[in-house]
Design a protein around this motif. Sequence first.
Motif, PDB file in Angstrom:
ATOM      1  N   VAL A  29       0.828  -1.216   0.000  1.00  0.00           N
ATOM      2  CA  VAL A  29       0.000   0.000   0.000  1.00  0.00           C
ATOM      3  C   VAL A  29       0.858   1.260   0.000  1.00  0.00           C
ATOM      4  O   VAL A  29       0.449   2.303  -0.523  1.00  0.00           O
ATOM      5  CB  VAL A  29      -0.974   0.011   1.199  1.00  0.00           C
ATOM      6  N   THR A  30       2.063   1.181   0.580  1.00  0.00           N
ATOM      7  CA  THR A  30       2.962   2.331   0.556  1.00  0.00           C
ATOM      8  C   THR A  30       3.472   2.600  -0.849  1.00  0.00           C
ATOM      9  O   THR A  30       3.777   3.746  -1.195  1.00  0.00           O
ATOM     10  CB  THR A  30       4.155   2.079   1.500  1.00  0.00           C
ATOM     11  N   SER A  31       3.536   1.564  -1.670  1.00  0.00           N
ATOM     12  CA  SER A  31       4.120   1.683  -3.003  1.00  0.00           C
ATOM     13  C   SER A  31       3.088   1.860  -4.112  1.00  0.00           C
ATOM     14  O   SER A  31       3.469   1.971  -5.277  1.00  0.00           O
ATOM     15  CB  SER A  31       4.966   0.433  -3.290  1.00  0.00           C
ATOM     16  N   LEU A  32       1.802   1.892  -3.782  1.00  0.00           N
ATOM     17  CA  LEU A  32       0.763   1.939  -4.810  1.00  0.00           C
ATOM     18  C   LEU A  32       0.887   3.135  -5.763  1.00  0.00           C
ATOM     19  O   LEU A  32       0.729   2.965  -6.983  1.00  0.00           O
ATOM     20  CB  LEU A  32      -0.626   1.926  -4.163  1.00  0.00           C
ATOM     21  N   PRO A  33       1.139   4.355  -5.286  1.00  0.00           N
ATOM     22  CA  PRO A  33       1.254   5.460  -6.240  1.00  0.00           C
ATOM     23  C   PRO A  33       2.353   5.249  -7.281  1.00  0.00           C
ATOM     24  O   PRO A  33       2.164   5.544  -8.467  1.00  0.00           O
ATOM     25  CB  PRO A  33       1.553   6.667  -5.343  1.00  0.00           C
ATOM     26  N   ALA A  34       3.517   4.751  -6.853  1.00  0.00           N
ATOM     27  CA  ALA A  34       4.615   4.504  -7.794  1.00  0.00           C
ATOM     28  C   ALA A  34       4.240   3.388  -8.769  1.00  0.00           C
ATOM     29  O   ALA A  34       4.545   3.473  -9.969  1.00  0.00           O
ATOM     30  CB  ALA A  34       5.890   4.136  -7.031  1.00  0.00           C
ATOM     31  N   MET A  35       3.592   2.343  -8.273  1.00  0.00           N
ATOM     32  CA  MET A  35       3.136   1.265  -9.152  1.00  0.00           C
ATOM     33  C   MET A  35       2.148   1.785 -10.192  1.00  0.00           C
ATOM     34  O   MET A  35       2.210   1.428 -11.376  1.00  0.00           O
ATOM     35  CB  MET A  35       2.473   0.159  -8.323  1.00  0.00           C
ATOM     36  N   ALA A  36       1.228   2.624  -9.733  1.00  0.00           N
ATOM     37  CA  ALA A  36       0.212   3.157 -10.637  1.00  0.00           C
ATOM     38  C   ALA A  36       0.850   3.937 -11.782  1.00  0.00           C
ATOM     39  O   ALA A  36       0.445   3.803 -12.944  1.00  0.00           O
ATOM     40  CB  ALA A  36      -0.760   4.047  -9.851  1.00  0.00           C
ATOM     41  N   ARG A  37       1.843   4.749 -11.463  1.00  0.00           N
ATOM     42  CA  ARG A  37       2.503   5.526 -12.514  1.00  0.00           C
ATOM     43  C   ARG A  37       3.188   4.615 -13.526  1.00  0.00           C
ATOM     44  O   ARG A  37       3.108   4.846 -14.732  1.00  0.00           O
ATOM     45  CB  ARG A  37       3.513   6.490 -11.887  1.00  0.00           C
ATOM     46  N   ASP A  38       3.869   3.581 -13.049  1.00  0.00           N
ATOM     47  CA  ASP A  38       4.573   2.675 -13.959  1.00  0.00           C
ATOM     48  C   ASP A  38       3.618   1.854 -14.818  1.00  0.00           C
ATOM     49  O   ASP A  38       3.932   1.530 -15.972  1.00  0.00           O
ATOM     50  CB  ASP A  38       5.478   1.726 -13.163  1.00  0.00           C
ATOM     51  N   LEU A  39       2.462   1.508 -14.247  1.00  0.00           N
ATOM     52  CA  LEU A  39       1.498   0.683 -14.974  1.00  0.00           C
ATOM     53  C   LEU A  39       0.517   1.529 -15.780  1.00  0.00           C
ATOM     54  O   LEU A  39      -0.358   0.984 -16.453  1.00  0.00           O
ATOM     55  CB  LEU A  39       0.744  -0.226 -13.997  1.00  0.00           C
ATOM     56  N   ILE A  44      -5.888   5.519  -7.646  1.00  0.00           N
ATOM     57  CA  ILE A  44      -7.146   5.004  -7.095  1.00  0.00           C
ATOM     58  C   ILE A  44      -7.493   3.663  -7.726  1.00  0.00           C
ATOM     59  O   ILE A  44      -8.013   2.760  -7.066  1.00  0.00           O
ATOM     60  CB  ILE A  44      -8.292   6.009  -7.322  1.00  0.00           C
ATOM     61  N   THR A  45      -7.195   3.510  -9.027  1.00  0.00           N
ATOM     62  CA  THR A  45      -7.494   2.262  -9.727  1.00  0.00           C
ATOM     63  C   THR A  45      -6.738   1.085  -9.135  1.00  0.00           C
ATOM     64  O   THR A  45      -7.184  -0.062  -9.207  1.00  0.00           O
ATOM     65  CB  THR A  45      -7.164   2.402 -11.228  1.00  0.00           C
ATOM     66  N   LEU A  46      -5.593   1.370  -8.523  1.00  0.00           N
ATOM     67  CA  LEU A  46      -4.777   0.291  -7.944  1.00  0.00           C
ATOM     68  C   LEU A  46      -5.438  -0.335  -6.721  1.00  0.00           C
ATOM     69  O   LEU A  46      -4.892  -1.289  -6.153  1.00  0.00           O
ATOM     70  CB  LEU A  46      -3.383   0.810  -7.595  1.00  0.00           C
ATOM     71  N   LYS A  47      -6.610   0.179  -6.333  1.00  0.00           N
ATOM     72  CA  LYS A  47      -7.357  -0.516  -5.267  1.00  0.00           C
ATOM     73  C   LYS A  47      -7.682  -1.945  -5.685  1.00  0.00           C
ATOM     74  O   LYS A  47      -7.875  -2.827  -4.836  1.00  0.00           O
ATOM     75  CB  LYS A  47      -8.638   0.237  -4.923  1.00  0.00           C
ATOM     76  N   LEU A  48      -7.721  -2.188  -6.993  1.00  0.00           N
ATOM     77  CA  LEU A  48      -7.954  -3.543  -7.498  1.00  0.00           C
ATOM     78  C   LEU A  48      -6.874  -4.506  -7.021  1.00  0.00           C
ATOM     79  O   LEU A  48      -7.148  -5.692  -6.789  1.00  0.00           O
ATOM     80  CB  LEU A  48      -7.988  -3.534  -9.028  1.00  0.00           C
ATOM     81  N   ALA A  49      -5.643  -4.005  -6.868  1.00  0.00           N
ATOM     82  CA  ALA A  49      -4.551  -4.864  -6.418  1.00  0.00           C
ATOM     83  C   ALA A  49      -4.750  -5.300  -4.975  1.00  0.00           C
ATOM     84  O   ALA A  49      -4.329  -6.390  -4.580  1.00  0.00           O
ATOM     85  CB  ALA A  49      -3.219  -4.129  -6.566  1.00  0.00           C
TER      86      ALA A  49
END
Length: 467
Positions: A29-39, A44-49
Amino acid sequence: MPLALGTFIVPLIVACAMFMENVDSTVIVTSLPAMARDLGHSPITLKLAVTSYVIGLGVFIPVCGWVADRFGSRKVFSTAIGIFMVGSLLCAASTSLGMFVAARFIQGIGGAMMVPVGRIIIFRSLPKSEFIRAVNYLTVPALLGPVVGPPLGGFITTYLHWRFIFFVNIPIGVLGIWLARRHIANMHEEHPGRLDWPGFILSAGGASLFMLGLSLVGSGLVSFGKTVAMCVVGAVLLAVYWLYAQRVERPVLDLGFLRIPSFNASVAGGSLFRIGLGAVPFLLPLALQEGLGMTAFISGSITCASAFGSIFMKTIISRVLGRFGFRRTLIVNAAFAGASIAVYGLFFPGMPHWLIWLIVLVGGVFPSLQFGSLNSLAYADIPIRDIGRATSVASVIQQVSLGLGVTIAGIVLQISHKVQGHPSIVWSDFWPAFLVVGLFSIASIPVTMRLPANAGEEIARGRRGTT
């Protein structure tokens, strides 16, 4: 194996699995913003993860006991660690949102088998006189995970790359499998009975479709009509399962336990509180990074403060329950817990980091008391022979509630963002989401008020006597 060594080594092996799961859930959850940018997607969409992992847990937790009885606890436990590791490696290799969500679901399948089967191993391997000592060993990783996870995930994301966070699990998992093969017997039941396959398909399919449909609302990945259709079909399957479970002798999830007042208040009423609790690990790092502009490392260093507050409360929870009882504690503390969640929405740019850290620290105290009290109350009136089956019901509802928290928080954040018309997510978009999930905790009060004044009195007295 000598008894003293077994009392230490068996919980240590299960602790490897628990530590993997706890660190992973707090790191990601700490890394979700960085993951979202790369993907290439909105954070907010990364809530699916997050919800895909919870779906994997919720689907397979009900059958973990039967699978362990059928194939042997050591074999299932080791395989579950292996599945979790494979899911971790697939997460690290993901190049699209779909691949990442699928990898998280695989992790959820492994997680669903690891810790519950690990608990079965402990209670079957050791005499009852050693249970308390063994469980004390087991609680260490449960406490350390939320402390270590956020700053570790933040450090790796800020100074290395988010993909490396999924390699943290690999050496721990390898150690767990090696120790399990050396020190755990492959115990199983000769005649575990038949699995309730129709019930499993109905409940698993219904919960998965309903949760996934809600998670996709507003994501733009599928049409609104399809998300509604998934939610409706999922709800219908769950309704059919409810009717089905009334007519079979041993359903995979025995909803009859919900007729017990203390269990109902803990599981059904407590699910409202857990919606708020489940939203915070997703929402708070997002608010600190996207709303206040913090790095992932600083965000993780702040969010771990709630774990320190939780640890403090665990040292005095027995005294609180012994002094005030379950009913009064749950009613009053639900309001404090809801307020401690809602107040996160008041954070603003330029606010001193030390003040935010202190608020988050205090914010870990009241939810911890509520969570611990609800979990203890659940089994106050459950016969010992039914604890395993009751645990399956409680675990599934708890996981679904935590997943719903993430989904609801994401939906409210999306609505707030669109209504306020900001081109990107800003700090003022978050307060409605924190307010809504905080109100869910307060909404549990009417359910708790139906409890008798002496609910769980024996447990409360017992807790007081042991401190």
